[in-house]
Design a protein around this motif. Structure first.
Motif, PDB file in Angstrom:
ATOM      1  N   SER A  68    -107.971  43.274  40.310  1.00 49.06           N
ATOM      2  CA  SER A  68    -108.609  44.581  40.489  1.00 49.06           C
ATOM      3  C   SER A  68    -107.729  45.714  39.944  1.00 49.06           C
ATOM      4  CB  SER A  68    -108.924  44.816  41.964  1.00 49.06           C
ATOM      5  OG  SER A  68    -107.732  45.039  42.689  1.00 49.06           O
ATOM      6  N   PHE A  69    -106.475  45.413  39.667  1.00 51.89           N
ATOM      7  CA  PHE A  69    -105.608  46.442  39.069  1.00 51.89           C
ATOM      8  C   PHE A  69    -105.514  46.299  37.546  1.00 51.89           C
ATOM      9  CE2 PHE A  69    -103.924  46.268  43.455  1.00 51.89           C
ATOM     10  CZ  PHE A  69    -104.174  47.582  43.794  1.00 51.89           C
ATOM     11  N   GLN A  70    -106.328  45.420  36.992  1.00 49.47           N
ATOM     12  CA  GLN A  70    -106.302  45.168  35.558  1.00 49.47           C
ATOM     13  C   GLN A  70    -107.597  45.670  34.922  1.00 49.47           C
ATOM     14  OE1 GLN A  70    -104.024  42.392  34.098  1.00 49.47           O
ATOM     15  NE2 GLN A  70    -102.791  42.908  35.886  1.00 49.47           N
ATOM     16  N   SER A  71    -107.480  46.109  33.690  1.00 49.64           N
ATOM     17  CA  SER A  71    -108.699  46.322  32.919  1.00 49.64           C
ATOM     18  C   SER A  71    -108.905  45.036  32.133  1.00 49.64           C
ATOM     19  CB  SER A  71    -108.537  47.508  31.968  1.00 49.64           C
ATOM     20  OG  SER A  71    -109.598  47.492  31.044  1.00 49.64           O
ATOM     21  N   TRP A  72    -109.972  44.355  32.428  1.00 44.19           N
ATOM     22  CA  TRP A  72    -110.138  43.034  31.804  1.00 44.19           C
ATOM     23  C   TRP A  72    -111.618  42.740  31.665  1.00 44.19           C
ATOM     24  CZ3 TRP A  72    -108.826  37.651  34.332  1.00 44.19           C
ATOM     25  CH2 TRP A  72    -109.007  36.649  33.388  1.00 44.19           C
ATOM     26  N   ASN A  73    -112.101  42.779  30.464  1.00 44.03           N
ATOM     27  CA  ASN A  73    -113.469  42.370  30.213  1.00 44.03           C
ATOM     28  C   ASN A  73    -113.426  41.122  29.363  1.00 44.03           C
ATOM     29  OD1 ASN A  73    -116.137  42.055  29.335  1.00 44.03           O
ATOM     30  ND2 ASN A  73    -116.516  44.224  29.807  1.00 44.03           N
ATOM     31  N   MET A  74    -114.064  40.065  29.827  1.00 35.97           N
ATOM     32  CA  MET A  74    -113.956  38.778  29.164  1.00 35.97           C
ATOM     33  C   MET A  74    -114.624  38.762  27.800  1.00 35.97           C
ATOM     34  SD  MET A  74    -113.840  35.782  31.907  1.00 35.97           S
ATOM     35  CE  MET A  74    -115.269  36.016  32.904  1.00 35.97           C
ATOM     36  N   VAL A  75    -115.490  39.758  27.552  1.00 35.50           N
ATOM     37  CA  VAL A  75    -116.147  39.793  26.256  1.00 35.50           C
ATOM     38  C   VAL A  75    -115.137  40.177  25.164  1.00 35.50           C
ATOM     39  CG1 VAL A  75    -118.036  40.825  24.957  1.00 35.50           C
ATOM     40  CG2 VAL A  75    -118.288  40.416  27.400  1.00 35.50           C
ATOM     41  N   ARG A  76    -114.122  40.948  25.572  1.00 32.63           N
ATOM     42  CA  ARG A  76    -113.097  41.343  24.611  1.00 32.63           C
ATOM     43  C   ARG A  76    -111.797  40.635  24.965  1.00 32.63           C
ATOM     44  NH1 ARG A  76    -112.843  46.899  25.998  1.00 32.63           N
ATOM     45  NH2 ARG A  76    -114.690  46.602  27.257  1.00 32.63           N
ATOM     46  N   PRO A  77    -111.557  39.502  24.389  1.00 31.22           N
ATOM     47  CA  PRO A  77    -110.343  38.746  24.735  1.00 31.22           C
ATOM     48  C   PRO A  77    -109.105  39.543  24.355  1.00 31.22           C
ATOM     49  CG  PRO A  77    -111.847  37.431  23.381  1.00 31.22           C
ATOM     50  CD  PRO A  77    -112.360  38.821  23.360  1.00 31.22           C
ATOM     51  N   GLY A  78    -108.075  39.434  25.169  1.00 31.32           N
ATOM     52  CA  GLY A  78    -106.827  40.131  24.868  1.00 31.32           C
ATOM     53  C   GLY A  78    -106.808  41.566  25.326  1.00 31.32           C
ATOM     54  N   SER A  79    -107.901  42.013  25.983  1.00 31.80           N
ATOM     55  CA  SER A  79    -107.945  43.409  26.405  1.00 31.80           C
ATOM     56  C   SER A  79    -107.265  43.611  27.744  1.00 31.80           C
ATOM     57  CB  SER A  79    -109.402  43.875  26.500  1.00 31.80           C
ATOM     58  OG  SER A  79    -110.032  43.253  27.593  1.00 31.80           O
ATOM     59  N   GLN A  80    -106.809  42.506  28.367  1.00 33.90           N
ATOM     60  CA  GLN A  80    -106.292  42.591  29.736  1.00 33.90           C
ATOM     61  C   GLN A  80    -105.003  43.398  29.799  1.00 33.90           C
ATOM     62  OE1 GLN A  80    -105.627  38.736  31.344  1.00 33.90           O
ATOM     63  NE2 GLN A  80    -105.192  39.484  33.407  1.00 33.90           N
ATOM     64  N   HIS A  81    -105.009  44.475  30.617  1.00 35.21           N
ATOM     65  CA  HIS A  81    -103.765  45.212  30.847  1.00 35.21           C
ATOM     66  C   HIS A  81    -103.851  45.946  32.181  1.00 35.21           C
ATOM     67  CE1 HIS A  81    -105.569  49.184  29.811  1.00 35.21           C
ATOM     68  NE2 HIS A  81    -106.402  48.398  29.159  1.00 35.21           N
ATOM     69  N   PHE A  82    -102.681  46.330  32.682  1.00 37.90           N
ATOM     70  CA  PHE A  82    -102.597  46.949  33.996  1.00 37.90           C
ATOM     71  C   PHE A  82    -103.075  48.393  33.937  1.00 37.90           C
ATOM     72  CE2 PHE A  82    -100.187  49.254  37.282  1.00 37.90           C
ATOM     73  CZ  PHE A  82    -100.528  48.500  38.392  1.00 37.90           C
ATOM     74  N   VAL A  83    -103.966  48.766  34.887  1.00 36.38           N
ATOM     75  CA  VAL A  83    -104.478  50.141  34.863  1.00 36.38           C
ATOM     76  C   VAL A  83    -104.315  50.849  36.198  1.00 36.38           C
ATOM     77  CG1 VAL A  83    -106.139  49.823  33.024  1.00 36.38           C
ATOM     78  CG2 VAL A  83    -106.790  49.307  35.390  1.00 36.38           C
ATOM     79  N   GLY A  84    -103.614  50.246  37.120  1.00 32.38           N
ATOM     80  CA  GLY A  84    -103.432  50.903  38.426  1.00 32.38           C
ATOM     81  C   GLY A  84    -104.747  51.018  39.166  1.00 32.38           C
ATOM     82  N   PHE A  85    -105.020  52.208  39.737  1.00 32.19           N
ATOM     83  CA  PHE A  85    -106.201  52.377  40.584  1.00 32.19           C
ATOM     84  C   PHE A  85    -107.448  52.812  39.820  1.00 32.19           C
ATOM     85  CE2 PHE A  85    -102.922  52.258  43.791  1.00 32.19           C
ATOM     86  CZ  PHE A  85    -103.551  51.580  44.836  1.00 32.19           C
ATOM     87  N   ASP A  86    -107.373  52.756  38.495  1.00 36.78           N
ATOM     88  CA  ASP A  86    -108.522  53.218  37.699  1.00 36.78           C
ATOM     89  C   ASP A  86    -109.820  52.544  38.100  1.00 36.78           C
ATOM     90  OD1 ASP A  86    -106.941  54.908  36.414  1.00 36.78           O
ATOM     91  OD2 ASP A  86    -107.197  54.040  34.391  1.00 36.78           O
ATOM     92  N   ASN A  87    -109.757  51.219  38.301  1.00 32.40           N
ATOM     93  CA  ASN A  87    -110.969  50.487  38.665  1.00 32.40           C
ATOM     94  C   ASN A  87    -111.571  51.015  39.964  1.00 32.40           C
ATOM     95  OD1 ASN A  87    -111.208  48.704  36.534  1.00 32.40           O
ATOM     96  ND2 ASN A  87    -109.715  47.277  37.427  1.00 32.40           N
ATOM     97  N   TYR A  88    -110.699  51.317  40.924  1.00 30.71           N
ATOM     98  CA  TYR A  88    -111.192  51.800  42.217  1.00 30.71           C
ATOM     99  C   TYR A  88    -111.839  53.166  42.069  1.00 30.71           C
ATOM    100  CZ  TYR A  88    -108.870  47.885  44.426  1.00 30.71           C
ATOM    101  OH  TYR A  88    -108.526  46.631  44.804  1.00 30.71           O
ATOM    102  N   VAL A  89    -111.207  54.016  41.253  1.00 30.08           N
ATOM    103  CA  VAL A  89    -111.796  55.335  41.010  1.00 30.08           C
ATOM    104  C   VAL A  89    -113.180  55.163  40.386  1.00 30.08           C
ATOM    105  CG1 VAL A  89    -111.558  57.486  39.729  1.00 30.08           C
ATOM    106  CG2 VAL A  89    -109.529  56.419  40.769  1.00 30.08           C
ATOM    107  N   ASP A  90    -113.266  54.276  39.402  1.00 32.68           N
ATOM    108  CA  ASP A  90    -114.562  54.030  38.757  1.00 32.68           C
ATOM    109  C   ASP A  90    -115.590  53.544  39.762  1.00 32.68           C
ATOM    110  OD1 ASP A  90    -113.483  54.767  36.434  1.00 32.68           O
ATOM    111  OD2 ASP A  90    -113.277  52.742  35.576  1.00 32.68           O
TER     112      ASP A  90
END
Ligand SMILES: Nc1ncnc2c1ncn2[C@@H]1O[C@H](COP(=O)(O)OP(=O)(O)OP(=O)(O)O)[C@@H](O)[C@H]1O
Ligand SMILES: [Mg+2]
Lengths: 310, 358
Positions: A55-77
């Protein structure tokens, strides 16, 4: 009688046993439980921790290699996502309405079943049936035989033409859930009714209580434990409703009948957004825990019926 | 205050072979009277009581309380209070609320209710427990709460179904006396069910003996003891039970071993059943008037000893009361005398009915 006089030779009084010894014996006793504990941790806590990590990662499986740490961004979204908030609202509505309606219906049916009449066994079995049917089968049954606009029984019975599933999606889903869960409530409450002492009810009668008074002052307070249990278990299951929504409305039209489990499912397995859906999952778990611990406790304190006549 | 009258009241449980749990009961309990219903298990005592309470249908006959016919009235309209064997306290209410429940239902003002409850609690020594729940009370305290719940209502009739059977022996004796005293003080008509005949004899103004739903005799304890109307009552009342022997009559007398007992009543020829209480018999020295008894069992109770034995030469069993300090030994043969031929009860062996002198 000399045997009594002789003190039995005790090897070591228990008080002198060292701490370490006690601890090791305690561990020996608990050791057999360890596999179960490890298994429980493996299948519940580890996935949850992994979810928290995602939940602290930006990770969409459609775009491989996009996984990276984003902190609380997901929660804000998540909290600014109006669909998520809508789904949250729907979940609350479905849970509260379904639990209450199913419990009231269950209480009524249990009261009827608690008296002697011809064919009681058959009636009881028939009433339990919805609970025995596979939830998915029940949902399909309602979608097709009951709600279908052209050959559904509901339109046929009332002689109308209503698109139940698109005009009243939430109500339709809730009807199915209530239908499914009423027998469960009924069984629990019936157990409570039959656990009552007959003499206590008779004592109330002799004391001058009529039927209604006996129900309110004697039966209901004694049932409160069973009602609490029914609400708790019902809420836990109904919060997680998925089958009915997936099979009957697909959360639609639009997102009118989307609840949280279904929305998370959509984001994870249709949008492949692991980060977002993980964040939602964590939020849902947190909210559920809060509700379970505080709201339920408050609720029962508020209408603490175990006081008798006022 | 009121009297309770059963007029041919019956309770028939339907079924393949219907059970007449209470069969044509005719009984009138006077105003302020303490009537004890006694009988062996399954004799219909509880059923008879519950019929008066309105918890059981009356299938035949009628029941009236005071001047009112209550046969078909629900319990709440009968002005009765009942004490159940299990006490049936409301588990979710405090002692105070348990006692106040009926008063609240009656719409009595709160201040009056408080006073009444305190008063009843004082009477029963319950004041310190008023705020406890029943499950935090001992058996004896629960029993008193059940009594208190009945008393606060000031009903015209108390109905009690074996209220002491869950107490230990010592507490039972104590509570027995308390209930009897309380009833005298309140002078409320009371029907009290028990299977314990000591309770029946010590508490009741009158005692009604039931058997298989049929009333056998209703009389004062003394009368029941001295002139039982039939063999059943004779054998049921008294502990240890009366010795009952069926013997051939020979010239207006029966032979108890060597002892010839003149029958006080002119019995028909053939056989009679005679009844002799253990205390009417006594051990005497050899050679005196009496009969021989082979001792088989001696029950020593302290003051008394009960000697169980067989009549020499017969296989009739007899119980004799003897002095507790000098009981005979097992296997010994003892000489037993009859205190007074007037203490012999005579019954018809077929009908079981008492045969009285003239
Ligand atoms: N519901 C019922 N259906 C059929 N028979 C019943 C029913 N209830 C009681 N009986 C019968 O009625 C008879 C009287 O029962 P009751 O409970 O009055 O006995 P009791 O004298 O109170 O006995 P106890 O001293 O054991 O309490 C019994 O033979 C019992 O089997
Ligand atoms: Mg009984």
């Amino acid at each position: 009688m000399t045997a009594v006089v002789e003190a039995p030779p005790s090897p070591e009084p228990p008080s002198t046993r060292t701490r370490a010894q006690q601890r090791s014996s305690a561990w020996k006793r608990r050791a057999p439980l360890l596999p179960a504990l490890l298994f429980t941790i493996a299948v519940t806590q580890v996935p949850f921790l992994v979810t928290v990590f995602y939940s602290f990662q930006s990770w969409n499986m459609v775009r491989p290699g996009s996984q990276h740490f984003v902190g609380f961004d997901n929660y804000v979204d998540v909290f600014t996502d109006s669909v998520f908030l809508g789904a949250l609202g729907n979940t609350v509505t479905i849970t509260v309405v379904c639990v209450l309606v199913a419990m009231l219906l269950g209480l009524g049916l249990a009261l009827l079943l608690d008296r002697q009449f011809l064919g009681r066994g058959i009636v009881r079995t028939l009433l339990i049936t919805p609970f025995l049917i596979l939830p998915a089968a029940g949902a399909l049954l309602w979608k097709t035989t009951m709600f279908d606009p052209t050959y559904g029984l509901l339109n046929w019975a009332f002689g109308i033409e209503v698109e139940w599933l698109s005009d009243y999606p939430l109500a339709a889903v809730m009807t199915q859930i209530v239908w499914q869960w009423t027998p469960f409530m009924m069984l629990l409450i019936l157990a409570g009714l039959q656990a009552q002492s007959r003499e206590v009810l008779e004592a109330a009668q002799v004391d001058g209580a009529g039927r209604w008074r006996t129900f309110v002052s004697i039966t209901l307070p004694q049932l409160s434990r069973y009602l609490q249990l029914a609400v708790l278990l019902g809420a836990i299951y109904i919060v997680n409703s998925f089958d009915a929504i997936y099979l009957m409305t697909q959360g639609g039209p639009g997102t009118a009948s989307t609840n949280l489990p279904y929305y998370i499912y959509q984001r994870a397995f249709e949008g492949f957004d692991v980060g977002q859906s993980s964040a939602m999952g964590v939020v849902v778990v947190a909210l559920t825990l809060i509700v379970a611990t505080f709201a339920l406790r408050l609720m029962f304190r508020a209408f603490d019926v175990s006081r008798g006549v006022k | 205050m009121a009297q309770v009258a059963y007029a041919g009241a019956s309770r028939v449980y339907p079924g393949a072979n219907s059970v007449r749990a209470v069969d044509g009961l005719d009984l009138c309990v006077g105003d302020g009277e303490f009537l004890v219903l006694v009988g062996p298990s399954g004799s219909g005592k509880s059923t008879a009581l519950r019929m008066a309470a309105g918890l059981e249908d009356v299938d035949e006959g009628a029941i009236s309380i005071g001047e009112r016919d209550v046969t078909h009235l629900p319990p709440k309209d009968r002005d009765i209070a009942m004490v159940f064997q299990s006490y049936a306290l409301y588990p979710h209410m405090s002692v105070r609320d348990n006692m106040a429940f009926s008063l609240k239902l009656r719409g009595m003002p709160k201040s009056d209710i408080g006073g009444k409850v305190e008063e009843a609690a004082g009477l029963l020594d319950l004041t310190t427990y008023l705020d406890r729940k029943p499950k935090a009370l001992s058996g004896g305290q629960r029993q008193r709460v059940a009594m208190g719940r009945a008393i606060v209502r000031e009903p015209s009739v108390f109905l009690m179904d074996e209220p002491l059977s869950n107490l230990d022996a010592k507490l039972r004796v104590e509570t027995r006396a308390n209930i009897a005293a309380l009833q005298r003080r309140l002078a409320t008509t009371t029907i009290y069910v028990t299977h314990d005949q000591v309770e029946a004899m010590t508490m009741g103004d009158r005692v009604a003996v039931l058997r298989d739903g049929v009333l056998q005799q209703c009389a004062s304890p003394r009368e029941l003891y001295d002139t039982p109307r039939n063999v059943f009552v004779a054998g049921f009342i008294g502990s240890p039970a009366m010795n009952l022997l069926t013997l051939p009559v020979d010239g207006g007398a029966v032979k108890l071993g060597e002892l010839e007992v003149r029958l006080p009543a002119p019995a028909a020829s053939g056989e009679v059943t005679i009844g002799v209480r253990p205390e009417s018999l006594s051990l005497v020295g050899a050679g005196e008037d009496g009969f021989d008894l082979q001792v088989e069992l001696v029950e020593e109770l302290g003051a008394d000893a009960y000697v169980h034995g067989t009549l020499a030469g017969h296989d009739e069993k007899l119980v004799v009361r003897a002095d507790g300090r000098t009981p005979p030994r097992l296997g010994e043969a003892v000489r037993v005398a009859l205190r007074d031929t007037g203490e012999v009860h005579v019954f018809d062996p077929e009908s079981g009915l008492r045969i009285d002198a003239d």
